[in-house]
Design a protein around this motif. Sequence first.
Motif, mmCIF file in Angstrom:
data_model
loop_
_atom_site.group_PDB
_atom_site.id
_atom_site.type_symbol
_atom_site.label_atom_id
_atom_site.label_comp_id
_atom_site.label_asym_id
_atom_site.label_seq_id
_atom_site.Cartn_x
_atom_site.Cartn_y
_atom_site.Cartn_z
ATOM 1 N N MET A 119 0.853 -1.182 0.000
ATOM 2 C CA MET A 119 0.000 0.000 0.000
ATOM 3 C C MET A 119 0.882 1.222 0.000
ATOM 4 N N ALA A 120 0.578 2.133 -0.808
ATOM 5 C CA ALA A 120 1.304 3.381 -0.762
ATOM 6 C C ALA A 120 0.361 4.463 -1.241
ATOM 7 N N ALA A 121 0.265 5.489 -0.477
ATOM 8 C CA ALA A 121 -0.574 6.595 -0.860
ATOM 9 C C ALA A 121 0.088 7.865 -0.405
ATOM 10 N N SER A 122 -0.510 8.973 -0.794
ATOM 11 C CA SER A 122 0.077 10.245 -0.418
ATOM 12 C C SER A 122 -0.722 10.809 0.740
ATOM 13 N N PHE A 123 -0.165 10.745 1.921
ATOM 14 C CA PHE A 123 -0.855 11.204 3.107
ATOM 15 C C PHE A 123 -0.090 12.349 3.752
ATOM 16 N N ALA A 124 -0.793 13.228 4.394
ATOM 17 C CA ALA A 124 -0.153 14.305 5.135
ATOM 18 C C ALA A 124 0.207 13.816 6.525
ATOM 19 N N GLU A 125 1.160 14.470 7.139
ATOM 20 C CA GLU A 125 1.534 14.121 8.495
ATOM 21 C C GLU A 125 0.427 14.562 9.457
ATOM 22 N N PRO A 126 0.023 13.712 10.395
ATOM 23 C CA PRO A 126 -0.980 14.114 11.363
ATOM 24 C C PRO A 126 -0.378 15.111 12.340
ATOM 25 N N GLN A 127 -1.269 15.820 13.031
ATOM 26 C CA GLN A 127 -0.790 16.828 13.963
ATOM 27 C C GLN A 127 -0.076 16.187 15.147
ATOM 28 N N GLN A 128 -0.490 15.009 15.523
ATOM 29 C CA GLN A 128 0.101 14.356 16.676
ATOM 30 C C GLN A 128 0.760 13.050 16.240
ATOM 31 N N LEU A 175 13.523 -7.543 -0.539
ATOM 32 C CA LEU A 175 13.624 -6.120 -0.230
ATOM 33 C C LEU A 175 13.641 -5.287 -1.508
ATOM 34 N N SER A 176 14.317 -5.784 -2.533
ATOM 35 C CA SER A 176 14.386 -5.061 -3.808
ATOM 36 C C SER A 176 12.998 -4.938 -4.434
ATOM 37 N N ALA A 177 12.235 -6.021 -4.382
ATOM 38 C CA ALA A 177 10.873 -5.982 -4.923
ATOM 39 C C ALA A 177 10.014 -4.989 -4.147
ATOM 40 N N GLY A 178 10.190 -4.954 -2.835
ATOM 41 C CA GLY A 178 9.440 -4.009 -2.012
ATOM 42 C C GLY A 178 9.763 -2.566 -2.351
ATOM 43 N N VAL A 179 11.046 -2.276 -2.542
ATOM 44 C CA VAL A 179 11.465 -0.925 -2.914
ATOM 45 C C VAL A 179 10.878 -0.541 -4.274
ATOM 46 N N LEU A 180 11.010 -1.430 -5.254
ATOM 47 C CA LEU A 180 10.506 -1.138 -6.601
ATOM 48 C C LEU A 180 9.000 -0.891 -6.592
ATOM 49 N N SER A 181 8.267 -1.645 -5.779
ATOM 50 C CA SER A 181 6.807 -1.536 -5.770
ATOM 51 C C SER A 181 6.328 -0.170 -5.290
ATOM 52 N N ARG A 182 7.155 0.519 -4.500
ATOM 53 C CA ARG A 182 6.740 1.819 -3.955
ATOM 54 C C ARG A 182 7.212 2.999 -4.799
ATOM 55 N N LEU A 183 8.105 2.784 -5.735
ATOM 56 C CA LEU A 183 8.650 3.901 -6.502
ATOM 57 C C LEU A 183 7.594 4.691 -7.293
ATOM 58 N N LEU A 218 9.548 -12.996 7.269
ATOM 59 C CA LEU A 218 9.068 -11.612 7.204
ATOM 60 C C LEU A 218 9.640 -10.851 6.017
ATOM 61 N N PHE A 219 10.773 -11.302 5.485
ATOM 62 C CA PHE A 219 11.269 -10.696 4.240
ATOM 63 C C PHE A 219 10.267 -10.934 3.107
ATOM 64 N N THR A 220 9.662 -12.133 3.101
ATOM 65 C CA THR A 220 8.713 -12.494 2.046
ATOM 66 C C THR A 220 7.533 -11.531 2.008
ATOM 67 N N ALA A 221 7.137 -11.032 3.179
ATOM 68 C CA ALA A 221 6.006 -10.098 3.237
ATOM 69 C C ALA A 221 6.285 -8.829 2.438
ATOM 70 N N LEU A 222 7.561 -8.467 2.314
ATOM 71 C CA LEU A 222 7.935 -7.241 1.612
ATOM 72 C C LEU A 222 8.130 -7.462 0.118
ATOM 73 N N ARG A 223 8.017 -8.689 -0.326
ATOM 74 C CA ARG A 223 8.221 -9.029 -1.749
ATOM 75 C C ARG A 223 6.933 -8.699 -2.503
ATOM 76 N N GLN A 224 6.834 -7.468 -2.978
ATOM 77 C CA GLN A 224 5.589 -6.970 -3.554
ATOM 78 C C GLN A 224 5.739 -6.668 -5.040
ATOM 79 N N SER A 225 4.606 -6.631 -5.717
ATOM 80 C CA SER A 225 4.575 -6.399 -7.161
ATOM 81 C C SER A 225 4.410 -4.913 -7.473
ATOM 82 N N VAL A 226 5.067 -4.472 -8.532
ATOM 83 C CA VAL A 226 4.900 -3.096 -8.981
ATOM 84 C C VAL A 226 3.614 -2.940 -9.799
ATOM 85 N N LEU A 227 3.024 -4.056 -10.243
ATOM 86 C CA LEU A 227 1.837 -4.017 -11.104
ATOM 87 C C LEU A 227 0.531 -4.229 -10.351
#
Length: 447
Positions: A1-10, A77-85, A157-166
């Motif tokens: 999941m990646a979205a554009s969120f603002a920082e909360p006040q707290q 980890l590489s797949a996780g990084v690519l998926s968020r770019l 837990l590394f496997t959990a970060l193995r995400q798709s860019v598509l």
Amino acid sequence: MAASFAEPQQALSVSQQLRLMFYTLTPKESSFRTVEEVPDYVDKATPLFITLILLEIVVKWIQKGSSARFNDSIACLSAGVLSRLPDVLSRSVELTTYIYVWENYRLCELPWDSPWTWYMTFLGVDFGYYWFHRMAHEINLLWVGHQVHHSSEDYNLFTALRQSVLQKYTSWIFYLPMALFIPPSVYAVHLQFNLLYQFWIHTEVIKNLGPLEFLLNTPSHHRVHHGRNRYCIDKNYGGTLIIWDRMFGTFAPENDKVVYGLTHPINSFELFKIQFHHSIYIWKTWWNTPGFCNKLSVMFKGPGWGPGKPRLGLLEDIPEITGKEVPFSPKLPNYLCVYAVTHFILMLGFYIDLFATKSTLSQVTILMRIGYIILTLTSIGFLMEQRPEAPILEIAHCSAFLTLHKLGCVKSYVALLSITYEVLFSLCIAFWGIQIMKHLVSSVAKH
């Protein structure tokens, strides 16, 4: 999941950061009027990802179990990084399409601060995830994205970060009905919570959770989902709850020892092969399959379908598990492991800085940084497979860094570090240049 969120006040407390991983924040703690107020929970969970990964490694070592393989962990980890770019350039497509439907077609507006709305959204997001996840296994075009997550032959837990860019470009469809009545701010919270919950269930450390196994998706249930044993195929699609699988006949308990990965392993740590190898397979199969209806079936039936077979293929076509399966794991020299980790950590620093400073950067600078990150990850994948092209690609990677550093597109805010980077990457170019020369001399001598 990646979205554009603002920082909360707290800022989130330590307790809240821990509880958000287990879907136990209360409606009062996680209800917001607008999407802009919703925290980027996934980003805030990064320290917990690292902590839990390290904890899992320690526990596995104490239990004398198999530890995480270096090459597979880096690939995850590489797949996780690519998926968020892509999310550096624009807001998540899942959120953008939802907001569009909400603003133009909503039938009614449930109160954003009602606990009833919160719990209804929890069920709605999890129900939508079940059907998306199931279709991602049953429709070949959707499997193109989701297969990335299943391509690891380890389960940790590394496997959990193995995400798709598509994958994010198809999953949004299954959540759109909620946009007719549930505010986007509530949806944005649960979309993140559903994903974060699924992180910790990717482990072999936790065996059984007793009565909770009936209601929740647990490590035991999800191990079955990641298995390539015949009894594991097309089972346990749930995100947070396992009740949907029990209701729709796709549940299977953990019985025999699970062997993980794709039914036909890809045997690669190369970034783009992990992401896109099934796209190429579909393309070739589509061209080689006669008949218009059969060509449509190649795309919209299951990955195991073939002419004359049922929609999801035949279970007998799946290789039987013998228990002697050995994961693809070419041995790397220690110096290459240290080298790969060093460059991955350096890349990770610039990746984190990219998300932190993207609002202040030009589009050209952002694209150049993204290109550098992709080149780094690709080169590391080649190194882990010890491909003959790896030295040339690594020279290109190091040269790209020095060029971008000179242009100010990647920089350190400490002068001493800047000098260190220049010396390090220059030495790396010299090292790989020497390796290429040695190989050429060796080849000439042999002839």
